[in-house]
Each structure stands twice: as structure tokens, then as C-alpha cells.
Design an enzyme around this catalytic site. Sequence first.
Site, PDB file in Angstrom:
ATOM      1  N   HIS A  93      58.037   7.271 -47.086  1.00  0.00           N
ATOM      2  CA  HIS A  93      56.772   6.622 -46.711  1.00  0.00           C
ATOM      3  C   HIS A  93      56.515   6.792 -45.215  1.00  0.00           C
ATOM      4  O   HIS A  93      56.730   5.870 -44.437  1.00  0.00           O
ATOM      5  CB  HIS A  93      56.839   5.149 -47.111  1.00  0.00           C
TER       6      HIS A  93
ATOM      7  N   CYS B 222      48.907   1.200 -43.745  1.00  0.00           N
ATOM      8  CA  CYS B 222      49.422   2.185 -44.701  1.00  0.00           C
ATOM      9  C   CYS B 222      48.304   2.933 -45.420  1.00  0.00           C
ATOM     10  O   CYS B 222      48.566   3.854 -46.190  1.00  0.00           O
ATOM     11  CB  CYS B 222      50.352   1.525 -45.700  1.00  0.00           C
TER      12      CYS B 222
END
Lengths: 381, 144
Positions: free
Chosen positions: A329, A81
Site C-alpha cells: 500500500h 489514501c
Amino acid sequence: MTEVYVVGVDMIKFGRFPDRTVPSLGAEAALMALDDCGLTIQDMQALYCGNLGQASAMVGQRVLQEIGQTGIPVVNCANACATGATAFREGYMAIRAGQYDTVLAVGVEQMGKGLLGGGGGASGIPTEGLLGSGTMPSVFAHVGMEHSRKYGTTFEQFAKVSVKNHHHSTLNPKAMYQIETPLQEVMGAEMISYPNTKLMCSVNVDGSAAAVLMSEKKVKEKGLMSRAVRVRAAAMTSDPYTPRNLVMPDFNAVTRLAAKEAYEQAGVGPEDINLVELHDCFATAEIVHYENLGLCADGEAGRLIDSGETALGGRIPVNVSGGLLSKGHPLGATGIANIYEITTHLRGEAGARQVKGARLGLTHVVGMGSACAIHVLEKVN
Amino acid sequence: MPEAETKTAAKPLPVVPFLKIPESGEPYLEGHKCGHCGEVFLGQRMVCAACGTRGQMQPVRLSNKGKLYNFTVVHRNFPGVPVPFISAIVDLEGGGCLKGNLVDMVPNAEAIKFDMPVNVVFRDAGRKDREGNSYLSYFFTPAN
Ligand SMILES: [Zn+2]
């Protein structure tokens, strides 16, 4: 070493685009970022491209095939991420080192719906649900429960993070969702892994974001200083050894180490920061990162969310974009989308969600495995 | 592939390499302890992740007793995984930390206490691989 500036930055509205390709999504954001500063692909001396889903498929080169094959070096990055932030930081480092004066960073991701993580063991049978749970909601449930264990943080306090970030996203036209979610609705939503309900999990979306970085000399030469934002810190860490780290990923130590370095690089402290975009992949994560980033003392994060100080209009607004919880996201794009959000506020161009008088902003992402990247951005004028 | 290699094993296989099933005696979990800093790891390794010391990792038999450090009750999982279940992280007496399912108790988050004593027990995994092999797994159970 030269100062480094963001001169162009943008992101597409996050959503679900199953008919698009990864390079086309990346190309769209790249062109938007170029337009934001009035430059062309011919002005770019290198491309740093972040993507996870097609990490071995030369996404950066395929972006150039869509927007102009100028023959510049391309670095493709994958760092969980922290992928987009890693690509951005690589570009920053190359300018800082004097190698280039103008580079492009792109982050892009196309995702399916549903649970991430879990599965695999060394043996011939799947171990998810047999040796505990490794899904992302469970991993971050454990993160929250560790905070509960230490400080008595409640389900309701974690849930308030989602209420706040969903509210923020109603002011952000580029967020995936613009829907208010009252506390009862968040707490009453389907329980995924206690204490994270469905509305306390980030949204899997497709998205892309891009930034043009430039050396100080070049910014002045091009006359781009009026909307430029200075990069005051670009810190990255891997997970230092801590007990249990190999069994229960420790997102705290890796963030604290990066925060310390970022504040040192910038020569500022958390009390100087006007707004923060931090890695709220789950509501539980935002709570622990309040303390990891020094926004409050250890053990005070529950009180901080209760006080409203991290909401728009509060002392230190956090995730006014809607955060990963509601803006969405798209893994590889998230880090650069955070840069877009902070830059937009420092330019005073954030509209209804503008943090008034913002001069210093901080972005934070953490990828499991682990990688943490923190950037501090400063208004120039 | 030769036929012999696809035959089902006569005895259950360990679910993870650090679960040891001796010819005689009880199954146990094996850790590796650093001779320099004393940190205990699951599974074999060459170098200590905590201090970087080489060549001093010695196998140790891990305790079957521990305390519940952390847990979550999992209500949603992948298709085919029975829910709800308790995902638990346990600190073992004498060193070692591992994640597993806490069983033999109701999966109710309010009723589960941090630091409650647990035992490590060894039972059939309830899952077979494609060749039909059975697996022995470890679980946590409340100690009293
Ligand atoms: Zn050691």
C-alpha cells in the site's frame, strides 16, 4: 460528453527502494505506461500527479524533469489514501469536459516502515494511548469491531481475508510479497489492535503506477482501441455527516455514497461486476466494504468470506492482486495500481491470476478524513 | 520569550479544550448542541456539521455516564506508550460521543461487552509537557 478510455497503464513491482527518489519512482511508472500504448511524453497534454509524502514539493513537475519538460499543466493531488484515484479522476474529468484528449496520471509514494497515524491533540502532550488510539490499525480495528457488534463477525472471519489476499499475491509477480499465510499463522501473528494482527495490516511499501487516458475520438485516430478499456464511472465523495463520524471515522457512509453514484454513472449494479479491487488497508476493512459496495446484503459479509465467493475462481473475486495487505500500500500510488490490475484482467493479460471472461471491474479506495473514489472499468472488445 | 510565559502552571491544564476545570466544583466535559437539529458536538463550533445551521450552537454540560459503543485492545503502539490498553468509543447519556481509554479493567477483548455502562472520570494524565505542566485527562471506567 466523450467517452474516456485507459490506453496505457502499468505499475512498478512494489518494494522498498530507500536509495531512489520519489520523482524517479514516478518517472519509471510514467515511462512504462507510455510504452504500454506506444506514446511519448510529447503526446501528453496534462499531468495529474498523486503523492502524499511530498505533497508540497511539486512531485509532478519533478517527474517531468526526469522524463521531458514539455511545459504542460501539472496538477499535484493529495487526498489521503484516495490520492492516486483522485489524480486519475481529475484526468478523466478534463477529457470528459473536452479540455484535453490525452493526459497522463501518475501515483507515487515512498514510505518508511512502521505505524501510521496516532499522536496529536490540541494540548501540549501527546494523546495517543491516553484518549484511546488513533493509529491506523486501531482506527480500522474499531471499524471491524463495529461490524462484530452489529452482526457477530468473528476474529477468524476477519483473518480469512488475509489468508485469501496473501494467497492471491503468490500469483502476482508485482506484489511486495508472494507468501502463503495459513489461517493459524494469521491468527497467531503478533496482535496489533484487536482483531487486527500484524498479518492483517497492509504493508508499507514504495511504489508507483501510471495511466494514459484518452478521448474516444483520439483512441480511434491512434488505432489504440484493441487494448483500450472504457471508464464507465468515476465517482468521488467526502464523508457525509453521520453520528460519531468526528470521533470514529465512518468509512461506510462515504463508500456507500460513492458506490451508489458509481453504479448510477455506469448504469450497472454490483451483480454485473466480475472483479473488485477494494481498499483492504486492514483485513477488517475488506469485510465492511463487501456490504458497502453491495457485493452481499448487509450482515452477510462474514458468510461471504466463509463461502470463498470472493476468492479467485469464486462468484465475485476481490483483490486478486493480493490487495493492499500483500501487494502493498504505497498510499499515493494505490489508486492507480488498482486501475492497472482491473485493466490487466479486462485485457485478458493477468496470467495465472486472470479472472476468466472479465468484462466489468470496479476499483475502490477510501482515504481517512475522508475521501472515497470508485471507478468502474469495462472491456471494449 | 518572556520568563513569565515558560513558568509551570500552578494547577493541572485540561488535556483537551472541551474538558472544563471550574474554579470551584468538579471538572466536566463540555459539548455544543445545535438549536436546530439537536446534534451534540465536542468543542466549540460556529456551524452545525450535521445540518449546516449557523449561530445556534449552545454549550451543554455532557453527562458523566454512558455506554460502550465500540472498543479495541491495543497491543502495539509507538515507543513509550504503555500497552496493552483499551481504546473505547462511548455514547454519553443525553448526547455526545467520545473516544478515550477504558481503564480499571483487564484489557482482554473477550471479557469486554458492547453497551456495558461506563462512567467518565477525571484523573491526572500521567504525562507532562516540556515545561513540566501537569494535565487533567478524562477516562472511562466500568460503571458496576
Ligand atoms: Zn444541526
